[in-house]
Design a protein around this motif. Structure first.
Motif, PDB file in Angstrom:
ATOM      1  N   ALA A   1       0.814  -1.214   0.000  1.00  0.00           N
ATOM      2  CA  ALA A   1       0.000   0.000   0.000  1.00  0.00           C
ATOM      3  C   ALA A   1       0.846   1.262   0.000  1.00  0.00           C
ATOM      4  N   GLU A   2       2.140   1.113   0.316  1.00  0.00           N
ATOM      5  CA  GLU A   2       2.994   2.295   0.487  1.00  0.00           C
ATOM      6  C   GLU A   2       4.333   2.107  -0.222  1.00  0.00           C
ATOM      7  N   ASN A   3       4.298   1.487  -1.413  1.00  0.00           N
ATOM      8  CA  ASN A   3       5.516   1.281  -2.203  1.00  0.00           C
ATOM      9  C   ASN A   3       6.593   0.547  -1.413  1.00  0.00           C
ATOM     10  N   PHE A   4       6.176  -0.439  -0.615  1.00  0.00           N
ATOM     11  CA  PHE A   4       7.077  -1.253   0.186  1.00  0.00           C
ATOM     12  C   PHE A   4       7.846  -0.430   1.225  1.00  0.00           C
ATOM     13  N   SER A   5       7.230   0.617   1.730  1.00  0.00           N
ATOM     14  CA  SER A   5       7.863   1.351   2.825  1.00  0.00           C
ATOM     15  C   SER A   5       8.014   0.427   4.032  1.00  0.00           C
ATOM     16  N   PRO A   6       9.185   0.417   4.676  1.00  0.00           N
ATOM     17  CA  PRO A   6       9.372  -0.461   5.838  1.00  0.00           C
ATOM     18  C   PRO A   6       8.751   0.079   7.117  1.00  0.00           C
ATOM     19  N   TYR A   7       8.132   1.247   7.071  1.00  0.00           N
ATOM     20  CA  TYR A   7       7.636   1.867   8.297  1.00  0.00           C
ATOM     21  C   TYR A   7       6.144   1.661   8.551  1.00  0.00           C
ATOM     22  N   GLY A   8       5.380   1.337   7.522  1.00  0.00           N
ATOM     23  CA  GLY A   8       3.932   1.234   7.690  1.00  0.00           C
ATOM     24  C   GLY A   8       3.437  -0.192   7.552  1.00  0.00           C
ATOM     25  N   ALA A   9       2.266  -0.334   6.931  1.00  0.00           N
ATOM     26  CA  ALA A   9       1.638  -1.652   6.803  1.00  0.00           C
ATOM     27  C   ALA A   9       2.480  -2.616   5.970  1.00  0.00           C
ATOM     28  N   ASP A  10       3.254  -2.094   5.027  1.00  0.00           N
ATOM     29  CA  ASP A  10       4.053  -2.959   4.164  1.00  0.00           C
ATOM     30  C   ASP A  10       5.226  -3.607   4.890  1.00  0.00           C
ATOM     31  N   ALA A  11       5.560  -3.126   6.076  1.00  0.00           N
ATOM     32  CA  ALA A  11       6.681  -3.693   6.821  1.00  0.00           C
ATOM     33  C   ALA A  11       6.455  -5.174   7.099  1.00  0.00           C
ATOM     34  N   THR A  12       5.229  -5.534   7.462  1.00  0.00           N
ATOM     35  CA  THR A  12       4.925  -6.934   7.737  1.00  0.00           C
ATOM     36  C   THR A  12       4.978  -7.755   6.452  1.00  0.00           C
ATOM     37  N   LEU A  13       4.576  -7.160   5.345  1.00  0.00           N
ATOM     38  CA  LEU A  13       4.653  -7.839   4.053  1.00  0.00           C
ATOM     39  C   LEU A  13       6.103  -8.214   3.740  1.00  0.00           C
ATOM     40  N   LEU A  14       7.019  -7.286   3.956  1.00  0.00           N
ATOM     41  CA  LEU A  14       8.436  -7.544   3.711  1.00  0.00           C
ATOM     42  C   LEU A  14       8.962  -8.635   4.642  1.00  0.00           C
ATOM     43  N   SER A  15       8.518  -8.601   5.875  1.00  0.00           N
ATOM     44  CA  SER A  15       8.937  -9.611   6.836  1.00  0.00           C
ATOM     45  C   SER A  15       8.422 -10.992   6.453  1.00  0.00           C
ATOM     46  N   ARG A  16       7.168 -11.072   6.019  1.00  0.00           N
ATOM     47  CA  ARG A  16       6.563 -12.356   5.672  1.00  0.00           C
ATOM     48  C   ARG A  16       7.234 -12.991   4.447  1.00  0.00           C
ATOM     49  N   LEU A  17       7.790 -12.168   3.576  1.00  0.00           N
ATOM     50  CA  LEU A  17       8.479 -12.680   2.396  1.00  0.00           C
ATOM     51  C   LEU A  17       9.955 -12.971   2.644  1.00  0.00           C
ATOM     52  N   GLY A  18      10.424 -12.791   3.872  1.00  0.00           N
ATOM     53  CA  GLY A  18      11.812 -13.097   4.186  1.00  0.00           C
ATOM     54  C   GLY A  18      12.795 -12.078   3.658  1.00  0.00           C
ATOM     55  N   VAL A  19      12.347 -10.825   3.490  1.00  0.00           N
ATOM     56  CA  VAL A  19      13.212  -9.781   2.936  1.00  0.00           C
ATOM     57  C   VAL A  19      13.951  -9.030   4.042  1.00  0.00           C
ATOM     58  N   THR A  20      13.232  -8.608   5.067  1.00  0.00           N
ATOM     59  CA  THR A  20      13.809  -7.734   6.092  1.00  0.00           C
ATOM     60  C   THR A  20      13.925  -8.433   7.440  1.00  0.00           C
ATOM     61  N   GLU A  21      14.795  -7.861   8.279  1.00  0.00           N
ATOM     62  CA  GLU A  21      15.002  -8.340   9.644  1.00  0.00           C
ATOM     63  C   GLU A  21      15.304  -7.160  10.550  1.00  0.00           C
ATOM     64  N   GLY A  22      15.065  -7.339  11.841  1.00  0.00           N
ATOM     65  CA  GLY A  22      15.454  -6.352  12.830  1.00  0.00           C
ATOM     66  C   GLY A  22      16.595  -6.880  13.685  1.00  0.00           C
ATOM     67  N   LEU A  23      16.913  -6.162  14.724  1.00  0.00           N
ATOM     68  CA  LEU A  23      17.964  -6.630  15.630  1.00  0.00           C
ATOM     69  C   LEU A  23      17.538  -7.899  16.359  1.00  0.00           C
TER      70      LEU A  23
END
Length: 503
Positions: free
Chosen positions: A55-77
């Motif tokens: 919904a936000e061009n894959f911004s990691p700060y909003g609703a798309d953050a979970t989308l990135l996480s579910r696809l195995g793209v992003t990680e936190g500390l």
């Protein structure tokens, strides 16, 4: 690596077209069995159908953050374990230096653009998150300062004591990206994250292509990549599993579960609760006696049986069975008002259709309230056209689904955000001094067990106002090919595929 981004005139038109198809035949190209270009082990690509487009061009700060996480793209500390505690991710260990200061030791890891994950890069990424507008949900009410501390450590200081900081840093909205990601506008996670898969192509709101990130610190993924499609229509997702056009489809609607072979159905409890929120600020439900009447009218077991067909548990509280410690610590609400006779009181009940079960739930609740003596007008819209009116108190009652531990894993977070006077997502518009006092006490409590106890005491205060009526604690239903192994269905709905997911 070159990344190609293809724009389409209307991603919603694309999704609408998909919704009209009985299946998704031909949408996914077969690419299984080929070796990776660097001579590594063979690995089939995974074909994945997701319910919500970016919904936000894959911004990691909003609703798309979970989308990135579910696809195995992003990680936190950090990440969350099965019990909601913090576990290592990019940070291999941490310690608390004093009430406001924590030191995290980083593991050896690389970003997908080939640069190293350094303390400075991590500190800069967290600093950027604190400056985002709006701020990630995990940072609501939190002020922190991050700085490099030597060659492998980072020190994080908060303005006030934050006993759950390691859990907070597990939020998908606090993912760490490389310096290259931060230019003008929102950070770009394409090729700049740290997970086992990297985005290589984005086609508007319709699809995305991901390849395996061979230098992932956790070991090379067993799948060579992911072909993801964003398909809003639940029937189309179920059809795609049944016809073999996808390997994994998330969020299979309950009504479609019976159409799939049981061998392809995967279920897991979630921390998501469907609730009836009653407007305590204006309208009929400003009267606690009418709120009590609404609570008494609702039969959650009928909702679980009739709408969720058993793929849920009856509403017990803000936290459900997937919050493993909640039931043994639950406190009985006290001081509830006696129910008044509705006598034809007119109310407007609203919900949204992004989750297909919610309109059905609303219809059942409408019938139950009408049987009790209310006159109920039902309004159903798409969520983006409903949220602002709901938060402004334009409805008397609202039915929604909320993951109680999604943002931080901290049980107190949802209480402060959803039920305190200053809460940013307070759909019940509740402002009760006893509730605020209990939530504040819980927020200031240290120690895992003690904090859980305080959270349950605050839950009892909230339920005692009858501002919220828990209806059902939902389960995940995913469609997964019998050839696929290693799908990750966690109760926080943050993961789906990982390094071990394979076909």
């Amino acid at each position: 690596m070159q990344v190609r981004v293809t724009s389409i005139e209307s991603p919603f038109r694309f999704l609408a077209a998909l919704a009209l198809l009985p299946g998704l035949a031909g949408c996914f190209a077969s690419s299984g069995g080929e070796s990776s270009s660097d001579g590594g082990q063979p690995g089939s690509r995974l074909r994945v159908a997701l319910a919500f487009p970016p919904a936000e061009n894959f911004s990691p700060y909003g609703a798309d953050a979970t989308l990135l996480s579910r696809l195995g793209v992003t990680e936190g500390l950090t990440a969350l374990d099965a019990n909601g505690g913090a576990t290592p991710a990019l940070a291999q260990s941490w310690r608390r230096e004093d009430d406001r200061t924590w030191q995290f030791t980083l593991r050896d890891a690389a970003f997908q653009d080939g640069t190293d994950v350094t303390p400075k890069a991590v500190a800069d990424a967290l600093t950027r998150a604190t400056q985002a507008k709006p701020a990630p949900a995990a940072l609501a009410g939190v002020t922190l300062d991050a700085e490099a501390d030597g060659s492998r450590r980072i020190r994080i200081t908060t303005a006030t004591a934050d006993p759950v900081l390691p859990m907070r840093l597990s939020s998908p909205g606090l993912a760490i990206l490389s310096p290259k990601a931060y230019g003008k506008g929102n950070p770009d996670p394409v090729g700049t994250a740290t997970g086992p898969f990297e985005i290589t192509e984005v086609n508007g709101g319709g699809s995305a292509t991901l390849d395996r990130f061979d230098d992932y610190w956790g070991g090379r993924a067993q799948a060579s990549g992911i072909d993801a499609r964003f398909v809003k229509d639940g029937t189309a997702r179920a059809n795609a599993v049944r016809t073999g056009d996808v390997d994994i489809a998330e969020a299979i609607p309950v009504a479609q579960a019976a159409t799939l072979d049981k061998a392809t159905l995967k279920e897991a409890g979630t921390t998501r609760t469907t609730s009836l929120q009653l407007n305590t600020e204006s309208g009929p439900f400003k009267d606690p006696k009418l709120r009590a009447a609404a609570r008494e009218a609702v039969d959650s077991s009928a909702i679980v049986k009739g709408v969720f067909e058993g793929y849920a548990d009856p509403g017990a509280g803000i936290y459900g069975p997937a919050v493993t410690w909640a039931e043994s610590k639950r406190v009985k609400p006290a001081g509830r008002a006696d129910a008044a006779r509705p006598d034809g009181t007119r109310i407007t009940l609203a919900t949204y259709d992004n989750r297909p079960e919610l309109p059905e739930v609303a219809q059942v609740v409408q019938q139950q309230l009408q049987k009790a003596g209310f006159q109920v007008k039902l309004e159903v819209r798409e969520y983006s056209r409903l949220e602002s009116d709901a938060l402004a108190g334009k409805f008397d009652a609202f039915i929604g689904a909320r993951n109680s531990l999604l943002d931080t894993g901290d049980p107190v977070g949802i209480l402060a955000g959803d039920y305190s006077c200053d809460g940013g997502y307070n759909l019940a518009l509740l402002c009760d001094k006893n509730v605020d006092r209990a939530v504040k006490k819980a927020d200031g409590t240290d120690g895992t067990g003690e904090r859980q106890d305080a959270a349950m005491a605050a839950e009892a205060e909230i339920l005692g106002t009858d501002a919220v009526v828990p209806l059902a604690h939902q389960q995940i239903i995913a469609g997964v090919s019998t050839e696929v192994r290693g799908v990750i269905l966690d109760p926080y709905e943050r993961t789906l595929v990982g390094a071990g997911t394979r076909r």
